[in-house]
Design an enzyme around this catalytic site. Sequence first.
Site, PDB file in Angstrom:
ATOM      1  CB  CYS A   8      28.068  62.157  20.841  1.00 14.58           C
ATOM      2  SG  CYS A   8      28.504  63.893  20.955  1.00 14.58           S
ATOM      3  CD  GLU A   9      27.181  55.731  22.509  1.00 14.29           C
ATOM      4  OE1 GLU A   9      26.359  54.903  22.940  1.00 14.29           O
ATOM      5  OE2 GLU A   9      28.340  55.454  22.194  1.00 14.29           O
ATOM      6  N   GLY A  31      28.861  39.842  48.093  1.00  9.37           N
ATOM      7  CA  GLY A  31      27.475  40.062  47.688  1.00  9.37           C
ATOM      8  C   GLY A  31      26.737  40.869  48.736  1.00  9.37           C
ATOM      9  NE  ARG A  71      27.733  50.283  40.244  1.00  9.81           N
ATOM     10  CZ  ARG A  71      26.572  50.259  40.853  1.00  9.81           C
ATOM     11  NH1 ARG A  71      25.945  51.385  41.123  1.00  9.81           N
ATOM     12  NH2 ARG A  71      26.029  49.137  41.215  1.00  9.81           N
ATOM     13  CE1 TYR A 130      33.082  45.989  41.207  1.00  5.50           C
ATOM     14  CE2 TYR A 130      31.473  46.558  42.897  1.00  5.50           C
ATOM     15  CZ  TYR A 130      32.436  45.696  42.388  1.00  5.50           C
ATOM     16  OH  TYR A 130      32.756  44.547  43.070  1.00  5.50           O
ATOM     17  CE1 TYR A 167      26.876  45.841  35.735  1.00  6.15           C
ATOM     18  CE2 TYR A 167      27.612  47.754  36.962  1.00  6.15           C
ATOM     19  CZ  TYR A 167      27.885  46.548  36.348  1.00  6.15           C
ATOM     20  OH  TYR A 167      29.155  46.067  36.372  1.00  6.15           O
ATOM     21  N   GLY A 176      33.645  43.940  48.294  1.00  6.00           N
ATOM     22  CA  GLY A 176      34.108  45.095  47.531  1.00  6.00           C
ATOM     23  C   GLY A 176      33.195  46.282  47.801  1.00  6.00           C
TER      24      GLY A 176
END
Length: 402
Positions: free
Chosen positions: A328-329, A218, A298, A356, A302, A261
């Site tokens: 296409c979004e 974290g 990401r 990530y 997020y 990480g």
Amino acid sequence: MNSERLLEMVQKYGAPLYVYDANKIKSQYDKMIKAFSSVKRLKLNYACKANTNLTILKYFKSMNSGLDTVSIQEAELGLLAGFKPKDIIYTPNGVSYSEIKKAVELGLRINIDNLSILEAFGQDFPNYPVCIRMNPHIMAGGNANISVGHIDSKFGISIHQLPHIQRVVENTGLHVDGVHMHTGSDILDIDVFLQGAEILFEVASHFDRLSYIDFGSGFKVPYHPGANETDLDYLGERLSARFNAFEKNYGKPLTLMFEPGKYMVSEAGFFLASVNLIKQTTSTVFAGIDTGFNHLIRPMFYNAHHEIENISNLAGRSRYYTVVGYICETDTFGANRKINEITEGDILCFHNAGAYCFSMASNYNSRLKPAEVLWIDDKDYLIRRRETVEDMLATTVMDVKF
Ligand SMILES: *Cc1c(COP(=O)(O)O)cnc(C)c1O
């Protein structure tokens, strides 16, 4: 960061491209080792879901790191990279019991985060050392709810179920050799983290065969310029003293473990993409790039912030852009960003692209995954070639007759 060198990489390997700087990984690793240098036995286990490239795993092994894995496949990658089974921690959540049995076969260090699994495991493998993942959800005073591993989290066994854990251990003779917590949040408030650690020490005192305590991760790194990262020196000073005192009291040698990480690899990574088009609308200027959330999700997933720099025009004046992908979004990498003036064909560089990013990439829109390059000192190594259509079709059954 060396922009000229990054542009050279695009010329050599094409775009989009991920580039990682091993020296930055090493300096993050060393910073953490140094912060806890007063602890006699310290083990860092790189949480490889952040970036599972095999060469990156081997690089961590070369620094003496262990590995934290969340699936049997990640553990298999670790074995392939040369890690010993005992240097691989397996910390899954919600996996099948058969996968946990496979981890026993492989000889991994196993972390259990569910009471029913713990009970089954204790009956089947009472002599196989295991670690228990606790959820410490602490409540500090009155109605102030300081949440470390919040109460509704699916991770870990609740601290309130400690009596049940003890009963399972007594009934089965289970060998508990570690206790663990991983809060998952960005640690900025060291004192809250230390409160969680106190709870873990309290849990630890109920088991007399421990060989390690694992405080998870974290650790925060800056994503915005000038943002703070976790004050590791302060955490190291406080937690080391507390750990050493606990160990002395416990009477047996204990290893202090972490499983970072993001802290290890985030800032080491750069994602490079070329600009396909500039589109003026009535409200903004879009810079459309030759990639999308298939390669870096990401920001869309997020709402994460990644700094975006135009490394083809370092000296130019800045303007405001909305950087979007080709999917296409709606795939916005950054809205209303101040970036040096962009011309079609320029190369944009995304920062914090080591963690990530590639590991979450997909083939959506049937796009191919990018290549990855690792810099070690002054040399560049291709560590994953660009995907081909054949790679993408490898699992497709081509000749179904219907
Ligand atoms: C993801 C994960 C980590 C790493 O978290 P970071 O925020 O990337 O450091 C550590 N431990 C476990 C169990 C995890 O699932």
